[in-house]
Design a protein around this motif. Structure first.
Motif, PDB file in Angstrom:
ATOM      1  N   THR A   1       3.607   0.581   2.579  1.00 56.11           N
ATOM      2  CA  THR A   1       3.516  -0.280   3.759  1.00 56.11           C
ATOM      3  C   THR A   1       3.432  -1.594   2.972  1.00 56.11           C
ATOM      4  N   ASP A   2       3.445  -2.717   3.814  1.00 56.62           N
ATOM      5  CA  ASP A   2       2.943  -4.119   3.144  1.00 56.62           C
ATOM      6  C   ASP A   2       1.294  -3.935   3.553  1.00 56.62           C
TER       7      ASP A   2
ATOM      8  N   VAL B   1       0.679  -1.029   0.033  1.00 57.50           N
ATOM      9  CA  VAL B   1       0.051  -0.112  -0.037  1.00 57.50           C
ATOM     10  C   VAL B   1       1.021   1.275   0.205  1.00 57.50           C
ATOM     11  N   ILE B   2       0.780   2.197  -0.970  1.00 59.17           N
ATOM     12  CA  ILE B   2       1.544   3.433  -0.951  1.00 59.17           C
ATOM     13  C   ILE B   2       0.454   4.645  -0.681  1.00 59.17           C
ATOM     14  N   HIS B   3       1.022   5.280   0.557  1.00 55.91           N
ATOM     15  CA  HIS B   3       0.067   6.262   1.048  1.00 55.91           C
ATOM     16  C   HIS B   3       1.036   7.606   0.668  1.00 55.91           C
ATOM     17  N   VAL B   4       0.198   8.461  -0.050  1.00 56.36           N
ATOM     18  CA  VAL B   4       0.705   9.717  -0.403  1.00 56.36           C
ATOM     19  C   VAL B   4       0.157  10.815   0.296  1.00 56.36           C
ATOM     20  N   GLN B   5       0.757  11.430   1.217  1.00 58.86           N
ATOM     21  CA  GLN B   5       0.332  12.611   1.972  1.00 58.86           C
ATOM     22  C   GLN B   5       0.869  13.950   1.302  1.00 58.86           C
ATOM     23  N   ALA B   6      -0.084  14.777   0.524  1.00 60.89           N
ATOM     24  CA  ALA B   6       0.361  15.831  -0.026  1.00 60.89           C
ATOM     25  C   ALA B   6      -0.329  16.985   0.486  1.00 60.89           C
ATOM     26  N   SER B   7       0.569  17.987   1.269  1.00 59.06           N
ATOM     27  CA  SER B   7       0.196  19.141   2.112  1.00 59.06           C
ATOM     28  C   SER B   7       0.744  20.335   1.030  1.00 59.06           C
ATOM     29  N   PHE B   8       0.391  21.519   1.271  1.00 62.40           N
ATOM     30  CA  PHE B   8       0.946  22.542   0.564  1.00 62.40           C
ATOM     31  C   PHE B   8       2.440  22.660   0.529  1.00 62.40           C
TER      32      PHE B   8
ATOM     33  N   SER C   1       9.034   1.144   3.475  1.00 56.53           N
ATOM     34  CA  SER C   1       9.868   2.576   3.092  1.00 56.53           C
ATOM     35  C   SER C   1       9.126   3.794   3.018  1.00 56.53           C
ATOM     36  N   TRP C   2      10.046   4.733   3.121  1.00 62.61           N
ATOM     37  CA  TRP C   2       9.349   6.212   3.095  1.00 62.61           C
ATOM     38  C   TRP C   2      10.124   7.300   2.681  1.00 62.61           C
ATOM     39  N   ALA C   3       9.666   8.271   2.139  1.00 62.89           N
ATOM     40  CA  ALA C   3      10.434   9.417   1.526  1.00 62.89           C
ATOM     41  C   ALA C   3       9.479  10.671   1.631  1.00 62.89           C
TER      42      ALA C   3
END
Length: 138
Positions: free
Chosen positions: A44-45, A29-36, A52-54
């Motif tokens: 995550t698995d 599962v790829i979580h994208v948290q896009a703030s300004f 992994s994260w970046a």
């Protein structure tokens, strides 16, 4: 007299025979948290354990450039690079937030050859809760 046992590893908490790097993750599962101001990509698995994260900040961007689409693309590529080597083929994508990096991150995921099961927008929406902050002036 007993001799002290020599340290084998330089790393503080290294395990002998650790198979952390050998773990194969076919689906995640790829979580994208896009703030300004920033974009954070967490992978995550299926059980929810972070693999992994970046973020745009860890990818070398500072200040106002962290909120740009290019910074989001770079952060996504940094987070995904290790997982493609570990054999990730399928992923679900959860996108949160109003930032500029939403589309750029999704395009970067598609370009890496990961098949997407679904893309879900999980931006929190109030049912008329707290008063929101003032609108941005552009």
């Amino acid at each position: 007299m007993t001799k002290p046992i020599a340290k084998i590893s330089l790393r503080k908490n290294a395990r002998i025979g650790s198979n952390k790097n050998e773990r194969r993750i076919p689906k995640g599962v790829i979580h994208v948290q896009a703030s300004f101001n920033n974009t954070i990509v967490t992978i995550t698995d299926v059980r929810g354990r972070v693999v992994s994260w970046a973020s745009a900040g860890t990818s070398g961007f500072r200040g106002t450039r962290k909120g740009t689409p290019y910074a989001a693309q770079a952060a996504t590529l940094n987070a995904i690079r290790t997982l493609v080597d570990q054999g990730m083929q399928r992923a679900e994508v959860m996108i949160k937030g109003p930032g500029l990096g939403r589309d750029a991150a999704l395009r970067a995921i598609r370009r890496n050859g990961i098949l997407l099961s679904f893309v879900r927008d999980v931006t929190p929406m109030p049912h008329n809760g707290c008063r929101p902050p003032k609108k941005r002036r552009v």
